[in-house]
Design a protein around this motif. Structure first.
Motif, PDB file in Angstrom:
ATOM      1  N   ARG A  24       1.086  -1.207   0.046  1.00 28.05           N
ATOM      2  CA  ARG A  24       0.113  -0.084   0.035  1.00 28.05           C
ATOM      3  C   ARG A  24       0.851   1.400  -0.106  1.00 28.05           C
ATOM      4  O   ARG A  24       0.448   2.124  -0.561  1.00 28.05           O
ATOM      5  CB  ARG A  24      -1.012   0.137   1.223  1.00 28.05           C
ATOM      6  N   ARG A  25       1.794   1.191   0.689  1.00 32.76           N
ATOM      7  CA  ARG A  25       2.886   2.235   0.900  1.00 32.76           C
ATOM      8  C   ARG A  25       4.002   1.718   1.451  1.00 32.76           C
ATOM      9  O   ARG A  25       4.129   0.960   2.020  1.00 32.76           O
ATOM     10  CB  ARG A  25       2.425   3.465   1.477  1.00 32.76           C
ATOM     11  N   SER A  26       5.405   2.399   1.076  1.00 34.02           N
ATOM     12  CA  SER A  26       6.484   1.800   1.656  1.00 34.02           C
ATOM     13  C   SER A  26       7.031   3.027   1.941  1.00 34.02           C
ATOM     14  O   SER A  26       7.085   4.096   1.525  1.00 34.02           O
ATOM     15  CB  SER A  26       7.529   1.487   0.270  1.00 34.02           C
ATOM     16  N   LEU A  27       7.568   2.858   3.067  1.00 29.80           N
ATOM     17  CA  LEU A  27       8.281   3.933   3.920  1.00 29.80           C
ATOM     18  C   LEU A  27       9.864   3.717   3.964  1.00 29.80           C
ATOM     19  O   LEU A  27      10.337   2.815   4.285  1.00 29.80           O
ATOM     20  CB  LEU A  27       7.609   4.222   5.186  1.00 29.80           C
ATOM     21  N   ILE A  28      10.608   4.640   3.574  1.00 35.05           N
ATOM     22  CA  ILE A  28      11.876   4.787   3.440  1.00 35.05           C
ATOM     23  C   ILE A  28      12.483   5.814   4.187  1.00 35.05           C
ATOM     24  O   ILE A  28      12.109   7.038   3.715  1.00 35.05           O
ATOM     25  CB  ILE A  28      12.428   4.260   1.988  1.00 35.05           C
TER      26      ILE A  28
ATOM     27  N   THR B 145      16.846  -4.980  14.520  1.00 35.12           N
ATOM     28  CA  THR B 145      17.033  -6.382  13.968  1.00 35.12           C
ATOM     29  C   THR B 145      16.103  -7.403  14.633  1.00 35.12           C
ATOM     30  O   THR B 145      16.149  -8.661  14.207  1.00 35.12           O
ATOM     31  CB  THR B 145      18.325  -6.784  14.359  1.00 35.12           C
ATOM     32  N   SER B 146      15.144  -6.953  15.522  1.00 32.70           N
ATOM     33  CA  SER B 146      14.639  -7.987  16.578  1.00 32.70           C
ATOM     34  C   SER B 146      13.259  -8.261  16.090  1.00 32.70           C
ATOM     35  O   SER B 146      12.368  -9.201  16.302  1.00 32.70           O
ATOM     36  CB  SER B 146      14.584  -7.566  17.879  1.00 32.70           C
ATOM     37  N   THR B 147      12.803  -7.268  14.877  1.00 35.86           N
ATOM     38  CA  THR B 147      11.568  -7.597  13.988  1.00 35.86           C
ATOM     39  C   THR B 147      11.950  -7.461  12.582  1.00 35.86           C
ATOM     40  O   THR B 147      12.722  -6.773  12.152  1.00 35.86           O
ATOM     41  CB  THR B 147      10.471  -6.023  14.396  1.00 35.86           C
ATOM     42  N   ALA B 148      11.094  -8.329  11.636  1.00 32.56           N
ATOM     43  CA  ALA B 148      11.158  -8.491  10.435  1.00 32.56           C
ATOM     44  C   ALA B 148      10.356  -6.996   9.902  1.00 32.56           C
ATOM     45  O   ALA B 148       9.312  -6.728  10.644  1.00 32.56           O
ATOM     46  CB  ALA B 148      10.296  -9.407   9.972  1.00 32.56           C
ATOM     47  N   HIS B 149      11.076  -6.373   9.123  1.00 30.54           N
ATOM     48  CA  HIS B 149      10.516  -5.094   8.741  1.00 30.54           C
ATOM     49  C   HIS B 149      10.708  -4.874   7.062  1.00 30.54           C
ATOM     50  O   HIS B 149      11.274  -3.753   6.687  1.00 30.54           O
ATOM     51  CB  HIS B 149      11.078  -3.999   9.685  1.00 30.54           C
ATOM     52  N   VAL B 150      10.066  -5.811   6.463  1.00 31.26           N
ATOM     53  CA  VAL B 150       9.965  -5.671   4.892  1.00 31.26           C
ATOM     54  C   VAL B 150       9.452  -4.294   4.528  1.00 31.26           C
ATOM     55  O   VAL B 150       8.217  -3.912   5.192  1.00 31.26           O
ATOM     56  CB  VAL B 150       9.279  -6.738   4.335  1.00 31.26           C
ATOM     57  N   ALA B 151       9.964  -3.585   3.566  1.00 29.87           N
ATOM     58  CA  ALA B 151       9.370  -2.326   3.113  1.00 29.87           C
ATOM     59  C   ALA B 151       7.734  -2.407   2.849  1.00 29.87           C
ATOM     60  O   ALA B 151       7.474  -3.372   2.472  1.00 29.87           O
ATOM     61  CB  ALA B 151      10.141  -1.803   1.937  1.00 29.87           C
ATOM     62  N   GLY B 152       7.121  -1.445   3.280  1.00 25.14           N
ATOM     63  CA  GLY B 152       5.533  -1.455   3.108  1.00 25.14           C
ATOM     64  C   GLY B 152       4.863  -2.116   4.066  1.00 25.14           C
ATOM     65  O   GLY B 152       3.458  -2.337   4.004  1.00 25.14           O
ATOM     66  N   THR B 153       5.432  -2.780   5.096  1.00 24.25           N
ATOM     67  CA  THR B 153       4.774  -3.336   6.181  1.00 24.25           C
ATOM     68  C   THR B 153       4.724  -2.520   7.615  1.00 24.25           C
ATOM     69  O   THR B 153       5.261  -1.449   7.399  1.00 24.25           O
ATOM     70  CB  THR B 153       5.494  -4.703   6.369  1.00 24.25           C
ATOM     71  N   GLU B 154       3.480  -2.946   8.261  1.00 25.27           N
ATOM     72  CA  GLU B 154       3.443  -2.159   9.421  1.00 25.27           C
ATOM     73  C   GLU B 154       4.439  -1.888  10.330  1.00 25.27           C
ATOM     74  O   GLU B 154       4.948  -0.938  10.793  1.00 25.27           O
ATOM     75  CB  GLU B 154       2.356  -2.816  10.100  1.00 25.27           C
ATOM     76  N   ALA B 155       5.128  -3.062  10.403  1.00 27.34           N
ATOM     77  CA  ALA B 155       6.587  -2.945  11.157  1.00 27.34           C
ATOM     78  C   ALA B 155       7.458  -2.166  10.466  1.00 27.34           C
ATOM     79  O   ALA B 155       8.459  -1.348  11.284  1.00 27.34           O
ATOM     80  CB  ALA B 155       7.499  -4.216  11.308  1.00 27.34           C
ATOM     81  N   ASP B 156       7.623  -1.847   9.047  1.00 26.56           N
ATOM     82  CA  ASP B 156       8.396  -1.002   8.428  1.00 26.56           C
ATOM     83  C   ASP B 156       8.273   0.485   8.931  1.00 26.56           C
ATOM     84  O   ASP B 156       8.803   1.511   9.033  1.00 26.56           O
ATOM     85  CB  ASP B 156       8.151  -1.083   6.946  1.00 26.56           C
ATOM     86  N   ARG B 157       6.882   0.764   8.920  1.00 31.46           N
ATOM     87  CA  ARG B 157       6.151   2.211   9.239  1.00 31.46           C
ATOM     88  C   ARG B 157       6.644   2.464  10.740  1.00 31.46           C
ATOM     89  O   ARG B 157       7.073   3.565  11.206  1.00 31.46           O
ATOM     90  CB  ARG B 157       4.716   2.157   9.168  1.00 31.46           C
ATOM     91  N   GLN B 158       6.453   1.152  11.584  1.00 31.54           N
ATOM     92  CA  GLN B 158       6.874   1.619  12.956  1.00 31.54           C
ATOM     93  C   GLN B 158       8.236   1.990  13.323  1.00 31.54           C
ATOM     94  O   GLN B 158       8.727   2.965  14.065  1.00 31.54           O
ATOM     95  CB  GLN B 158       6.552   0.594  13.904  1.00 31.54           C
ATOM     96  N   GLN B 159       9.162   1.520  12.553  1.00 27.60           N
ATOM     97  CA  GLN B 159      10.555   1.671  12.597  1.00 27.60           C
ATOM     98  C   GLN B 159      11.012   3.067  11.990  1.00 27.60           C
ATOM     99  O   GLN B 159      11.862   3.686  12.633  1.00 27.60           O
ATOM    100  CB  GLN B 159      11.364   0.394  11.868  1.00 27.60           C
TER     101      GLN B 159
END
Ligand SMILES: *[C@@H]1O[C@H](CO)[C@@H](O)[C@H](O)[C@H]1NC(C)=O
Ligand SMILES: *[C@@H]1O[C@H](CO)[C@@H](O)[C@H](O)[C@H]1NC(C)=O
Length: 252
Positions: A29-33, A87-101
């Motif tokens: 949906r969106r990718s946060l970089i 590194t303790s969470t998977a955070h592929v671009a575009g995922t909720e974990a990515d946004r949180q990080q």
């Protein structure tokens, strides 16, 4: 493998460069970089430590040892904690974990006094797998010989190994498809490895190429796939050689 045929689902039958049919692909949906580069980091250090409210170095009665200060910046504990967080969470671009990080990082910069830190949103091309399968079958009746789990084993004491399917095994940016073909082992899949197969008269056209993960000769995974594609391979399977991975490697 004259009698056995391999049924390995990885890449499409004709060419590995086939475009992905849109209905088989989910787009993020969106990718946060984060656009907060090293430059900003060093600028922040400069801002924080080059113009402090009190001088860092004021001889002859300096109450602060500048050598010690420089040796302790940035703090080892902070680096360790931050790296642990990332590194303790998977955070592929575009995922909720990515946004949180991304937001966590922005907040850290603000905490350090960089008020204008913000998250920039980008829309790059990125594919995720819908389904994956890897199996070995016996031709011509296609009896199933082996079905790969496509999952890492859980290792006690290794928390990240318990995050099953956090990042599914697949080749990022690979084309969509289903292919059954004979299997050719190609070592690390370097151009030199393919040249060696050529010299032996091994035909890799239309075959599925099995290669070891590894960067001997500075070879990236994409280069392995490209080298196989250039020779008309139908697909590529990359695996980590247990002898080169994990517990087989002595601690350095
Ligand atoms: C892939 O092909 C095999 C047989 O060739 C078939 O059994 C299987 O259902 C196919 N899988 C997909 C996802 O199309
Ligand atoms: C290699 O294999 C492909 C597919 O089986 C075949 O079309 C091609 O003619 C073979 N090439 C040689 C040089 O034997």
């Amino acid at each position: 493998m004259s009698k056995k045929h391999s049924h390995l689902w990885s890449l499409p039958p004709e060419k590995v460069s086939l475009p992905l049919p849109p209905e088989k692909v989910s787009y993020p949906r969106r990718s946060l970089i984060l656009r907060l580069a090293l430059l900003a980091f060093f600028l922040s250090l400069l801002a924080l430590y080059c113009r402090p409210s009190r001088p860092l170095y004021s001889p002859p009665n300096a109450d602060l040892d500048i050598d010690t200060l420089l040796l302790n910046l940035p703090s080892t504990a902070n680096l360790r904690n931050d790296l642990k967080y990332y590194t303790s969470t998977a955070h592929v671009a575009g995922t909720e974990a990515d946004r949180q990080q991304a937001e966590w990082t922005r907040d850290k910069f603000r905490e350090y006094g960089i008020d204008r830190a913000e998250v920039q949103e980008y829309w790059p091309y990125l594919n995720y797998p819908v389904s994956r399968r890897l199996a070995v079958v016996q031709a011509p009746e296609e009896g199933l010989l082996f079905e790969a789990g496509l999952r890492e084993d859980v290792v006690e004491g290794d928390e990240t190994s318990k995050m099953q399917d956090a990042v599914p095994t697949f080749h990022g940016y690979s084309a969509n498809g289903n292919v059954t073909a004979r299997l050719v082992y190609a070592n690390y899949g370097t151009p030199a490895d393919f040249a060696y197969l050529d010299s032996l008269g091994v035909n890799v056209t239309g075959a599925i190429i099995l290669v070891r993960y590894g960067d001997y000769g500075d070879i990236d995974r994409g280069v392995k796939v490209r080298a196989a594609e250039l020779r008309g391979a139908a697909g590529v399977v990359i695996y980590s050689d247990p002898a080169e991975d994990g517990c087989a490697q002595k601690p350095k």
